[in-house]
Design an enzyme around this catalytic site. Structure first.
Site, mmCIF file in Angstrom:
data_model
loop_
_atom_site.group_PDB
_atom_site.id
_atom_site.type_symbol
_atom_site.label_atom_id
_atom_site.label_comp_id
_atom_site.label_asym_id
_atom_site.label_seq_id
_atom_site.Cartn_x
_atom_site.Cartn_y
_atom_site.Cartn_z
ATOM 1 N N TRP A 1 3.196 -21.591 20.227
ATOM 2 C CA TRP A 1 3.975 -22.160 21.392
ATOM 3 C C TRP A 1 5.039 -22.958 20.589
ATOM 4 O O TRP A 1 4.411 -23.758 19.747
ATOM 5 C CB TRP A 1 4.031 -22.996 22.655
ATOM 6 C CG TRP A 1 4.724 -23.934 23.444
ATOM 7 C CD1 TRP A 1 6.055 -22.401 24.042
ATOM 8 C CD2 TRP A 1 5.576 -24.615 23.957
ATOM 9 N NE1 TRP A 1 7.166 -22.892 24.799
ATOM 10 C CE2 TRP A 1 6.955 -24.377 24.989
ATOM 11 C CE3 TRP A 1 4.276 -25.770 24.190
ATOM 12 C CZ2 TRP A 1 6.943 -25.517 25.584
ATOM 13 C CZ3 TRP A 1 5.115 -26.639 25.120
ATOM 14 C CH2 TRP A 1 5.940 -27.095 25.307
ATOM 15 N N ASP B 1 -4.203 -27.374 25.432
ATOM 16 C CA ASP B 1 -3.306 -26.944 26.297
ATOM 17 C C ASP B 1 -3.517 -25.950 26.781
ATOM 18 O O ASP B 1 -3.673 -24.828 26.891
ATOM 19 C CB ASP B 1 -1.605 -26.918 25.321
ATOM 20 C CG ASP B 1 -0.655 -26.608 25.583
ATOM 21 O OD1 ASP B 1 -0.587 -26.856 27.457
ATOM 22 O OD2 ASP B 1 0.296 -26.137 25.205
ATOM 23 N N LYS C 1 2.906 -21.931 35.947
ATOM 24 C CA LYS C 1 3.367 -20.976 35.798
ATOM 25 C C LYS C 1 1.949 -20.663 37.038
ATOM 26 O O LYS C 1 2.625 -19.536 37.739
ATOM 27 C CB LYS C 1 2.443 -20.136 34.668
ATOM 28 C CG LYS C 1 3.602 -19.837 33.336
ATOM 29 C CD LYS C 1 4.437 -21.073 32.680
ATOM 30 C CE LYS C 1 4.157 -21.884 32.066
ATOM 31 N NZ LYS C 1 4.553 -23.072 30.919
HETATM 32 N N1 PLA Z 1 2.212 -25.310 26.403
HETATM 33 C C1 PLA Z 1 2.733 -23.518 26.595
HETATM 34 C C2 PLA Z 1 0.813 -22.868 25.863
HETATM 35 C C3 PLA Z 1 3.612 -23.201 26.977
HETATM 36 O O1 PLA Z 1 3.934 -21.870 26.701
HETATM 37 C C4 PLA Z 1 4.429 -23.375 27.497
HETATM 38 C C5 PLA Z 1 5.631 -23.312 28.478
HETATM 39 C C6 PLA Z 1 4.201 -25.003 27.916
HETATM 40 C C7 PLA Z 1 3.273 -25.611 27.607
HETATM 41 C C8 PLA Z 1 4.984 -25.739 29.178
HETATM 42 O O2 PLA Z 1 5.054 -25.499 30.379
HETATM 43 P P1 PLA Z 1 6.026 -26.398 31.102
HETATM 44 O O3 PLA Z 1 6.235 -27.545 30.862
HETATM 45 O O4 PLA Z 1 6.669 -25.822 31.999
HETATM 46 O O5 PLA Z 1 5.032 -26.922 32.189
HETATM 47 N N2 PLA Z 1 6.240 -21.828 27.692
HETATM 48 C C9 PLA Z 1 7.132 -21.417 28.449
HETATM 49 C C10 PLA Z 1 8.940 -21.732 29.166
HETATM 50 C C11 PLA Z 1 6.876 -20.399 29.999
HETATM 51 C C12 PLA Z 1 9.258 -22.921 27.751
HETATM 52 O O6 PLA Z 1 9.173 -22.126 27.075
HETATM 53 O O7 PLA Z 1 9.485 -23.967 27.815
HETATM 54 C C13 PLA Z 1 7.400 -20.335 27.610
HETATM 55 O O8 PLA Z 1 8.606 -19.429 27.306
HETATM 56 O O9 PLA Z 1 7.084 -20.000 25.911
#
Ligand code: PLA
Length: 440
Positions: A166, A247, A283
């Protein structure tokens, strides 16, 4: 221009004397000189695309950028169990007092059982330090801060992130002052886990490094280690005295069963790792904008837990004082009621099932559209995303020519695919990938 706008404002505000408004404008212009030097920053790799989608006026636009669940009608879904919990909270007339620095105790208790299991010995022994956080992002940020303050090498500590991961992990850990490194994760030729590369990187990292692992439904690849591979990873990390940050942003989205998806977390706790867990309810509960999650630290005993808790609170208090309460009350209400909780598990499973149906359909429609690529990885991968293997140029064409908005690493949020847009997406993906190689 500045004078003009100030004067217009002051007229609207009941016309204070013009000379006063102008003097303020001059003072501001001088004091704010440093702002002129500020460069335009780049948009966020994920949320920037979501903003482009919102700005697009194309009628056929499709959003498969952010990992946010949509129904088969293409709209966001508030889980009925969450709605029910909200009604109950409203009916109970709860007040809006501040939560304690560490968050709502009931919520944190339920969240810990959700992650570690109701029978977890460490929980029963009272040796898990846990705080409510601003969702998963906030949990990761506090984890980074905690490491940089308390690991023996402090900010010199290397934190190893999977390649790919991410995107936000990189600045989160960098801003906490840690040294960001990568470990091999995806084998782009096989679209499977590069277990040999991963284990070699664990072995090569300086003893006592931090390894960030995705607990399940790895983002963006949709590739998780098998049980046996988790065992090997655990063993290798223990042998090097590394620290683990799990995570967990998708518990329930990998298999549809939140219990099954917690197996890596529970294994690592049982194996006796130096373990931190960043947990998100964005999610799996559909509570994206409520910003509700936890950070927990596995401690040796209750006394150590107390000391760790005191330090977590010292990190949180100057950052944002205490977390918001609404989302925490919802999760607590759902998980604290046997019937509602059962209903919730069913709803979570239905989200995972719809995504899986869309994986099958997308692959079928790509093949039906005449694509000669091997798209098996779309159905092999799990969780919210399909890591398609498309390169940035293909993604740009999908957006520019077909109004399909996705991240430029070729990731499609399958949660945004539905029976109404799957043919369109498949035809467009075929159009930009035909005659070209994908992946590797
Ligand atoms: N960790 C991972 C691996 C994630 O994919 C995301 C969110 C988070 C943490 C953090 O989410 P939160 O703070 O909302 O609990 N990833 C998303 C959204 C869904 C984003 O980029 O913020 C994504 O589209 O990758």
């Amino acid at each position: 221009m500045l004078f003009l706008s100030v004067n217009v404002l002051s007229l609207q505000a009941g016309a204070p004397p013009a000379h006063r408004a102008s003097r303020h404008a001059v003072v501001r212009a001088a004091a704010a000189d440093y702002l002129k030097e500020i460069e335009q920053g780049p948009p966020d790799a994920i949320l920037g695309i979501a903003a482009n989608f919102r700005a697009s006026t194309a009628e056929n636009k499709v959003n498969v950028a952010v990992g946010a669940y949509r129904t088969n009608e293409g709209v966001p879904w508030v889980l009925p169990s969450v709605r029910e919990a909200e009604q109950r909270i409203l009916a109970a007339g709860k007040n809006k007092e501040y939560a304690p620095i560490e968050g709502l105790g009931d919520f944190v208790g339920h969240a810990m059982e959700f992650a570690y299991g109701k029978d977890c010995a460490a929980l029963k022994e009272g040796r898990i330090a846990a705080v409510q956080t601003l969702s998963g992002t906030g949990a990761c940020r506090i984890a980074g801060e905690f490491y940089s303050r308390f690991l023996p090498r402090g900010t010199a500590t290397e934190v190893y992130l999977p390649d790919p991961t991410w995107g936000n992990h990189v600045p989160i850990m960098g801003n906490a002052g840690l040294q960001v490194k990568r470990y091999r994760y995806l084998n782009r030729k096989t679209n499977g886990l590069d277990i040999d590369g991963l284990l070699a990187d664990v072995e090569a990292a300086p003893d006592g490094s931090v390894f960030l692992l995705h607990a399940c439904a790895h983002n963006p690849t949709g590739v998780d280690p098998s049980d046996a591979q988790w065992g090997a990873i655990s063993k290798a990390i223990l042998a090097k005295g590394h620290h683990v940050l799990m995570d967990c942003a998708y518990q329930g989205f990998a298999s549809g069963d939140a219990e099954a998806d917690a197996s890596a977390i529970r294994r690592f706790l049982d194996d006796g790792h130096s373990l931190l867990l960043a947990q998100s309810f964005a999610k799996n509960f559909g509570l994206y904008g409520e910003r509700v999650g936890t950070l927990s630290v596995a401690c040796a005993d209750a006394a150590e837990k107390e000391r760790v808790m005191s330090q977590l609170k010292l990190i949180i208090r100057p950052m944002y004082s205490s977390p918001p309460i609404h989302g925490a009350l919802i999760v607590s209400e759902v998980l604290g009621d046997a019937a509602l909780s059962k209903q919730y598990y069913g709803e979570c499973a239905s989200m995972a099932a719809r995504i899986n149906e869309m994986r099958t359909l997308l692959r079928e429609r790509l093949e039906a559209a005449g694509s000669e690529h091997d798209w098996r990885h779309i159905t092999d991968q799990i969780g919210m995303f399909a890591f398609t293997g498309m390169d940035a140029a293909m993604c740009d064409r999908l957006t520019d020519e077909h109004n399909i908005f996705l991240t430029r690493d070729g990731r499609i949020s399958v949660a945004g695919v539905n029976s109404g847009n799957v043919d369109y997406i498949a035809a467009a993906v075929h159009d930009v990938t035909k005659g070209k190689s994908i992946g590797a």
